[in-house]
Scaffold this motif. Structure first.
Motif, mmCIF file in Angstrom:
data_model
loop_
_atom_site.group_PDB
_atom_site.id
_atom_site.type_symbol
_atom_site.label_atom_id
_atom_site.label_comp_id
_atom_site.label_asym_id
_atom_site.label_seq_id
_atom_site.Cartn_x
_atom_site.Cartn_y
_atom_site.Cartn_z
ATOM 1 N N GLU A 11 0.831 -1.202 0.000
ATOM 2 C CA GLU A 11 0.000 0.000 0.000
ATOM 3 C C GLU A 11 0.872 1.260 0.000
ATOM 4 O O GLU A 11 0.609 2.212 -0.726
ATOM 5 C CB GLU A 11 -0.916 -0.018 1.224
ATOM 6 C CG GLU A 11 -1.904 1.116 1.253
ATOM 7 C CD GLU A 11 -2.838 1.010 2.441
ATOM 8 O OE1 GLU A 11 -3.200 2.068 2.975
ATOM 9 O OE2 GLU A 11 -3.204 -0.117 2.826
ATOM 10 N N TRP A 12 1.912 1.258 0.822
ATOM 11 C CA TRP A 12 2.860 2.388 0.869
ATOM 12 C C TRP A 12 3.511 2.581 -0.498
ATOM 13 O O TRP A 12 3.607 3.704 -0.989
ATOM 14 C CB TRP A 12 3.913 2.118 1.951
ATOM 15 C CG TRP A 12 5.067 3.044 1.943
ATOM 16 C CD1 TRP A 12 5.136 4.270 2.551
ATOM 17 C CD2 TRP A 12 6.333 2.855 1.306
ATOM 18 N NE1 TRP A 12 6.365 4.834 2.323
ATOM 19 C CE2 TRP A 12 7.117 3.988 1.561
ATOM 20 C CE3 TRP A 12 6.882 1.824 0.537
ATOM 21 C CZ2 TRP A 12 8.414 4.120 1.080
ATOM 22 C CZ3 TRP A 12 8.175 1.960 0.056
ATOM 23 C CH2 TRP A 12 8.925 3.093 0.332
ATOM 24 N N GLN A 13 3.936 1.491 -1.112
ATOM 25 C CA GLN A 13 4.603 1.546 -2.420
ATOM 26 C C GLN A 13 3.684 2.153 -3.474
ATOM 27 O O GLN A 13 4.081 3.036 -4.222
ATOM 28 C CB GLN A 13 5.055 0.140 -2.824
ATOM 29 C CG GLN A 13 5.630 0.024 -4.211
ATOM 30 C CD GLN A 13 4.616 -0.511 -5.214
ATOM 31 O OE1 GLN A 13 3.828 -1.395 -4.925
ATOM 32 N NE2 GLN A 13 4.637 0.033 -6.399
ATOM 33 N N ARG A 14 2.432 1.704 -3.510
ATOM 34 C CA ARG A 14 1.492 2.224 -4.501
ATOM 35 C C ARG A 14 1.167 3.699 -4.250
ATOM 36 O O ARG A 14 1.042 4.481 -5.188
ATOM 37 C CB ARG A 14 0.220 1.387 -4.510
ATOM 38 C CG ARG A 14 0.421 0.002 -5.129
ATOM 39 C CD ARG A 14 -0.880 -0.770 -5.217
ATOM 40 N NE ARG A 14 -1.433 -1.127 -3.915
ATOM 41 C CZ ARG A 14 -1.046 -2.183 -3.193
ATOM 42 N NH1 ARG A 14 -0.095 -2.982 -3.647
ATOM 43 N NH2 ARG A 14 -1.603 -2.441 -2.025
ATOM 44 N N LYS A 15 1.074 4.079 -2.993
ATOM 45 C CA LYS A 15 0.708 5.452 -2.652
ATOM 46 C C LYS A 15 1.818 6.449 -3.003
ATOM 47 O O LYS A 15 1.538 7.551 -3.464
ATOM 48 C CB LYS A 15 0.383 5.542 -1.162
ATOM 49 C CG LYS A 15 -0.102 6.900 -0.730
ATOM 50 C CD LYS A 15 -0.565 6.879 0.703
ATOM 51 C CE LYS A 15 -1.117 8.235 1.118
ATOM 52 N NZ LYS A 15 -1.607 8.209 2.491
ATOM 53 N N TYR A 16 3.090 6.072 -2.799
ATOM 54 C CA TYR A 16 4.193 7.026 -2.950
ATOM 55 C C TYR A 16 5.093 6.773 -4.159
ATOM 56 O O TYR A 16 6.068 7.491 -4.356
ATOM 57 C CB TYR A 16 5.030 7.051 -1.670
ATOM 58 C CG TYR A 16 4.245 7.592 -0.508
ATOM 59 C CD1 TYR A 16 3.962 8.946 -0.415
ATOM 60 C CD2 TYR A 16 3.747 6.740 0.472
ATOM 61 C CE1 TYR A 16 3.213 9.440 0.636
ATOM 62 C CE2 TYR A 16 3.003 7.230 1.527
ATOM 63 C CZ TYR A 16 2.739 8.587 1.605
ATOM 64 O OH TYR A 16 1.997 9.073 2.643
ATOM 65 N N GLU A 17 4.758 5.794 -4.976
ATOM 66 C CA GLU A 17 5.586 5.476 -6.145
ATOM 67 C C GLU A 17 5.732 6.678 -7.083
ATOM 68 O O GLU A 17 6.812 6.950 -7.599
ATOM 69 C CB GLU A 17 4.987 4.284 -6.881
ATOM 70 C CG GLU A 17 5.852 3.745 -7.979
ATOM 71 C CD GLU A 17 5.311 2.432 -8.509
ATOM 72 O OE1 GLU A 17 6.090 1.475 -8.539
ATOM 73 O OE2 GLU A 17 4.115 2.362 -8.862
ATOM 74 N N GLY A 18 4.670 7.415 -7.282
ATOM 75 C CA GLY A 18 4.719 8.585 -8.152
ATOM 76 C C GLY A 18 5.655 9.658 -7.626
ATOM 77 O O GLY A 18 6.387 10.295 -8.393
ATOM 78 N N GLN A 19 5.639 9.864 -6.319
ATOM 79 C CA GLN A 19 6.543 10.849 -5.708
ATOM 80 C C GLN A 19 8.001 10.436 -5.884
ATOM 81 O O GLN A 19 8.866 11.273 -6.172
ATOM 82 C CB GLN A 19 6.227 11.018 -4.221
ATOM 83 C CG GLN A 19 4.867 11.594 -3.937
ATOM 84 C CD GLN A 19 4.757 13.048 -4.341
ATOM 85 O OE1 GLN A 19 5.742 13.766 -4.444
ATOM 86 N NE2 GLN A 19 3.543 13.483 -4.601
ATOM 87 N N MET A 20 8.267 9.147 -5.723
ATOM 88 C CA MET A 20 9.635 8.662 -5.895
ATOM 89 C C MET A 20 10.069 8.776 -7.350
ATOM 90 O O MET A 20 11.197 9.169 -7.632
ATOM 91 C CB MET A 20 9.750 7.216 -5.393
ATOM 92 C CG MET A 20 9.682 7.115 -3.889
ATOM 93 S SD MET A 20 9.939 5.446 -3.266
ATOM 94 C CE MET A 20 8.254 4.939 -3.014
ATOM 95 N N ALA A 21 9.180 8.451 -8.266
ATOM 96 C CA ALA A 21 9.512 8.555 -9.694
ATOM 97 C C ALA A 21 9.793 10.000 -10.088
ATOM 98 O O ALA A 21 10.598 10.258 -10.994
ATOM 99 C CB ALA A 21 8.369 7.994 -10.538
ATOM 100 N N ALA A 22 9.160 10.951 -9.396
ATOM 101 C CA ALA A 22 9.368 12.375 -9.685
ATOM 102 C C ALA A 22 10.544 12.951 -8.896
ATOM 103 O O ALA A 22 10.755 14.160 -8.914
ATOM 104 C CB ALA A 22 8.097 13.146 -9.354
ATOM 105 N N ASP A 23 11.315 12.093 -8.216
ATOM 106 C CA ASP A 23 12.448 12.526 -7.385
ATOM 107 C C ASP A 23 12.033 13.476 -6.273
ATOM 108 O O ASP A 23 12.802 14.324 -5.847
ATOM 109 C CB ASP A 23 13.549 13.177 -8.225
ATOM 110 C CG ASP A 23 14.399 12.170 -8.960
ATOM 111 O OD1 ASP A 23 14.467 11.015 -8.508
ATOM 112 O OD2 ASP A 23 14.993 12.540 -9.983
ATOM 113 N N ASN A 24 10.830 13.326 -5.787
ATOM 114 C CA ASN A 24 10.343 14.153 -4.692
ATOM 115 C C ASN A 24 10.472 13.366 -3.390
ATOM 116 O O ASN A 24 9.485 13.052 -2.735
ATOM 117 C CB ASN A 24 8.893 14.576 -4.954
ATOM 118 C CG ASN A 24 8.438 15.663 -4.025
ATOM 119 O OD1 ASN A 24 9.225 16.219 -3.266
ATOM 120 N ND2 ASN A 24 7.160 15.956 -4.072
#
Length: 106
Positions: free
Chosen positions: A77-90
């Motif tokens: 759940e954590w991975q799905r929720k924050y994957e976009g932020q990590m991909a954007a280097d945020n």
């Protein structure tokens, strides 16, 4: 926004028995994730192994995405929720994944 262009997952058959590592180190993502799971990851890894916060989060993401079923259940759940932020280097917008004893089931 924190950018960490030096963080990458590295797989090499001649290093760490071919297990996934961060930036070619012999320290595997499994070991890094276990430190995070037991609640002693972030600061200890930064000090003892020179692992950045972004590298720690990347290792946790990798285990949540590609690790065993146990890791996927713990952190999926954590991975799905924050994957976009990590991909954007945020990286600053991404909290640590849940640690042992702090996981809630719905």
């Amino acid at each position: 926004m924190t950018t960490d262009v030096e963080s990458f997952i590295w797989l090499h058959p001649g290093r760490a028995a071919g297990l996934a590592c961060i930036n070619g180190r012999a320290l595997t993502v499994e070991v890094i994730a276990r430190c995070a799971w037991w609640g002693n990851g972030d600061r200890a890894l930064e000090l003892n192994f020179e692992i950045t916060h972004a590298q720690l989060l990347l290792a946790c993401w990798y285990q949540a995405r590609y690790g065993t079923r146990t890791w996927r259940e713990r952190w999926g759940e954590w991975q799905r929720k924050y994957e976009g932020q990590m991909a954007a280097d945020n990286w600053d917008a991404v909290p640590m994944p849940p640690a042992w004893g702090k996981v809630t089931r719905e």
